[in-house]
Design a protein around this motif. Sequence first.
Motif, PDB file in Angstrom:
ATOM      1  N   SER A  76       4.558  10.159  17.336  1.00  6.88           N
ATOM      2  CA  SER A  76       5.073   8.791  17.397  1.00  6.88           C
ATOM      3  C   SER A  76       5.745   8.412  16.088  1.00  6.88           C
ATOM      4  N   THR A  77       6.616   7.410  16.192  1.00 12.83           N
ATOM      5  CA  THR A  77       7.291   6.855  15.021  1.00 12.83           C
ATOM      6  C   THR A  77       7.128   5.345  15.023  1.00 12.83           C
ATOM      7  N   LEU A  78       6.608   4.809  13.944  1.00 10.29           N
ATOM      8  CA  LEU A  78       6.455   3.373  13.775  1.00 10.29           C
ATOM      9  C   LEU A  78       7.487   2.909  12.748  1.00 10.29           C
ATOM     10  N   ARG A  79       8.025   1.719  12.987  1.00 12.52           N
ATOM     11  CA  ARG A  79       9.109   1.246  12.136  1.00 12.52           C
ATOM     12  C   ARG A  79       8.744  -0.069  11.472  1.00 12.52           C
ATOM     13  N   CYS A  80       9.229  -0.235  10.241  1.00 15.98           N
ATOM     14  CA  CYS A  80       9.051  -1.474   9.476  1.00 15.98           C
ATOM     15  C   CYS A  80      10.420  -1.857   8.916  1.00 15.98           C
ATOM     16  N   ASN A  81      10.919  -3.009   9.328  1.00 14.35           N
ATOM     17  CA  ASN A  81      12.176  -3.536   8.801  1.00 14.35           C
ATOM     18  C   ASN A  81      11.888  -4.727   7.905  1.00 14.35           C
ATOM     19  N   PHE A  82      12.606  -4.842   6.825  1.00 14.41           N
ATOM     20  CA  PHE A  82      12.436  -5.988   5.948  1.00 14.41           C
ATOM     21  C   PHE A  82      13.800  -6.573   5.604  1.00 14.41           C
ATOM     22  N   SER A  83      13.809  -7.875   5.396  1.00 15.35           N
ATOM     23  CA  SER A  83      15.068  -8.620   5.380  1.00 15.35           C
ATOM     24  C   SER A  83      15.708  -8.743   4.001  1.00 15.35           C
ATOM     25  N   ASP A  84      14.999  -8.273   2.970  1.00 11.77           N
ATOM     26  CA  ASP A  84      15.545  -8.404   1.624  1.00 11.77           C
ATOM     27  C   ASP A  84      15.065  -7.206   0.807  1.00 11.77           C
ATOM     28  N   SER A  85      15.634  -7.054  -0.356  1.00 15.06           N
ATOM     29  CA  SER A  85      15.187  -5.955  -1.212  1.00 15.06           C
ATOM     30  C   SER A  85      13.759  -6.216  -1.678  1.00 15.06           C
ATOM     31  N   VAL A  86      13.016  -5.140  -1.876  1.00 16.86           N
ATOM     32  CA  VAL A  86      11.610  -5.236  -2.262  1.00 16.86           C
ATOM     33  C   VAL A  86      11.313  -4.288  -3.410  1.00 16.86           C
ATOM     34  N   ASN A  87      10.220  -4.591  -4.115  1.00 12.34           N
ATOM     35  CA  ASN A  87       9.809  -3.718  -5.219  1.00 12.34           C
ATOM     36  C   ASN A  87       8.987  -2.536  -4.733  1.00 12.34           C
ATOM     37  N   ASN A  88       8.041  -2.829  -3.841  1.00 16.64           N
ATOM     38  CA  ASN A  88       7.124  -1.801  -3.376  1.00 16.64           C
ATOM     39  C   ASN A  88       6.920  -1.918  -1.877  1.00 16.64           C
ATOM     40  N   LEU A  89       6.467  -0.836  -1.279  1.00 19.58           N
ATOM     41  CA  LEU A  89       6.148  -0.849   0.144  1.00 19.58           C
ATOM     42  C   LEU A  89       4.950   0.052   0.375  1.00 19.58           C
ATOM     43  N   GLN A  90       4.031  -0.425   1.202  1.00 18.46           N
ATOM     44  CA  GLN A  90       2.854   0.367   1.538  1.00 18.46           C
ATOM     45  C   GLN A  90       2.640   0.358   3.031  1.00 18.46           C
ATOM     46  N   TRP A  91       1.987   1.440   3.522  1.00 18.25           N
ATOM     47  CA  TRP A  91       1.513   1.514   4.895  1.00 18.25           C
ATOM     48  C   TRP A  91      -0.012   1.562   4.857  1.00 18.25           C
ATOM     49  N   PHE A  92      -0.614   0.804   5.788  1.00 18.68           N
ATOM     50  CA  PHE A  92      -2.072   0.758   5.916  1.00 18.68           C
ATOM     51  C   PHE A  92      -2.461   1.043   7.361  1.00 18.68           C
ATOM     52  N   HIS A  93      -3.640   1.586   7.515  1.00 18.60           N
ATOM     53  CA  HIS A  93      -4.249   1.735   8.826  1.00 18.60           C
ATOM     54  C   HIS A  93      -5.513   0.886   8.856  1.00 18.60           C
ATOM     55  N   GLN A  94      -5.605  -0.008   9.830  1.00 14.66           N
ATOM     56  CA  GLN A  94      -6.840  -0.761  10.020  1.00 14.66           C
ATOM     57  C   GLN A  94      -7.599  -0.122  11.166  1.00 14.66           C
ATOM     58  N   ASN A  95      -8.743   0.442  10.848  1.00 20.37           N
ATOM     59  CA  ASN A  95      -9.505   1.158  11.884  1.00 20.37           C
ATOM     60  C   ASN A  95     -10.248   0.165  12.781  1.00 20.37           C
ATOM     61  N   PRO A  96     -10.851   0.645  13.844  1.00 20.49           N
ATOM     62  CA  PRO A  96     -11.528  -0.275  14.780  1.00 20.49           C
ATOM     63  C   PRO A  96     -12.675  -1.053  14.148  1.00 20.49           C
ATOM     64  N   TRP A  97     -13.157  -0.653  13.006  1.00 19.08           N
ATOM     65  CA  TRP A  97     -14.220  -1.383  12.305  1.00 19.08           C
ATOM     66  C   TRP A  97     -13.656  -2.410  11.338  1.00 19.08           C
ATOM     67  N   GLY A  98     -12.352  -2.520  11.277  1.00 21.69           N
ATOM     68  CA  GLY A  98     -11.728  -3.552  10.459  1.00 21.69           C
ATOM     69  C   GLY A  98     -11.365  -3.140   9.046  1.00 21.69           C
ATOM     70  N   GLN A  99     -11.681  -1.924   8.659  1.00 25.51           N
ATOM     71  CA  GLN A  99     -11.356  -1.479   7.308  1.00 25.51           C
ATOM     72  C   GLN A  99      -9.866  -1.218   7.165  1.00 25.51           C
ATOM     73  N   LEU A 100      -9.316  -1.618   6.041  1.00 23.45           N
ATOM     74  CA  LEU A 100      -7.907  -1.367   5.733  1.00 23.45           C
ATOM     75  C   LEU A 100      -7.818  -0.155   4.817  1.00 23.45           C
ATOM     76  N   ILE A 101      -7.177   0.879   5.337  1.00 24.85           N
ATOM     77  CA  ILE A 101      -7.124   2.156   4.644  1.00 24.85           C
ATOM     78  C   ILE A 101      -5.704   2.419   4.177  1.00 24.85           C
ATOM     79  N   ASN A 102      -5.570   2.743   2.916  1.00 28.07           N
ATOM     80  CA  ASN A 102      -4.238   3.041   2.374  1.00 28.07           C
ATOM     81  C   ASN A 102      -3.724   4.361   2.926  1.00 28.07           C
ATOM     82  N   LEU A 103      -2.513   4.332   3.455  1.00 23.59           N
ATOM     83  CA  LEU A 103      -1.889   5.558   3.931  1.00 23.59           C
ATOM     84  C   LEU A 103      -0.854   6.062   2.927  1.00 23.59           C
ATOM     85  N   PHE A 104       0.121   5.212   2.649  1.00 25.03           N
ATOM     86  CA  PHE A 104       1.200   5.605   1.752  1.00 25.03           C
ATOM     87  C   PHE A 104       1.625   4.421   0.884  1.00 25.03           C
TER      88      PHE A 104
END
Lengths: 111, 113
Positions: A19-47
């Motif tokens: 699968s491919t997930l997409r994130c579009n943003f409307s302006d220039s940004v300094n940083n970008l991160q991807w997170f996974h929130q598991n079924p227990w609610g934890q936010l896990i850093n991916l990239f």
Amino acid sequence: GIQVEQSPPDLILQEGANSTLRCNFSDSVNNLQWFHQNPWGQLINLFYIPSGTKQNGRLSATTVATERYSLLYISSSQTTDSGVYFCAVELPTSGTYKYIFGTGTRLKVLA
Amino acid sequence: DAGITQSPRHKVTETGTPVTLRCHQTENHRYMYWYRQDPGHGLRLIHYSYGVKDTDKGEVSDGYSVSRSKTEDFLLTLESATSSQTSVYFCAISERDNTGELFFGEGSRLTVL
């Protein structure tokens, strides 16, 4: 303010699919991160990926900052990949360090 | 492990009562954040701090105040809780002095009856 849009909002996959997930943003940004929130609610850093491509096992991500989007690739999906995937961008405004989140992609992987 | 502890992890309270959530970090990070997560809205920034006694508002700051009297603790206060503040609250730190990467605590689930 900056808009962060994620697509698709929901995704159901059979185990083993890609699968491919997409994130579009409307302006220039300094940083970008991807997170996974598991079924227990934890936010896990991916990239942490303000630009370029990174890979971590079955997951990889690419950010094209000049075109204002980022992609998260999941290959050979497993049931443990289920949850919500968020991208977050850091605003570039001088003197502030605010991260704004998209509304997420909810992924369900079926065995 | 970014060394972030939130307390309490679960709280049920009544409308009109004050509530304080605590975020504690062990690694001396300068930047700390409070987010709330609600269905359909993702995570929204309430307040953030860029140093002791230095704080600023986020997207949804109305009804919330924060304080940071020492580097390791960032407090979020609801002076008079309302049912619309029922949510899951996440604290985060940023390793800004290194990469700028954001790390989250475990979350605090608040129910206002």
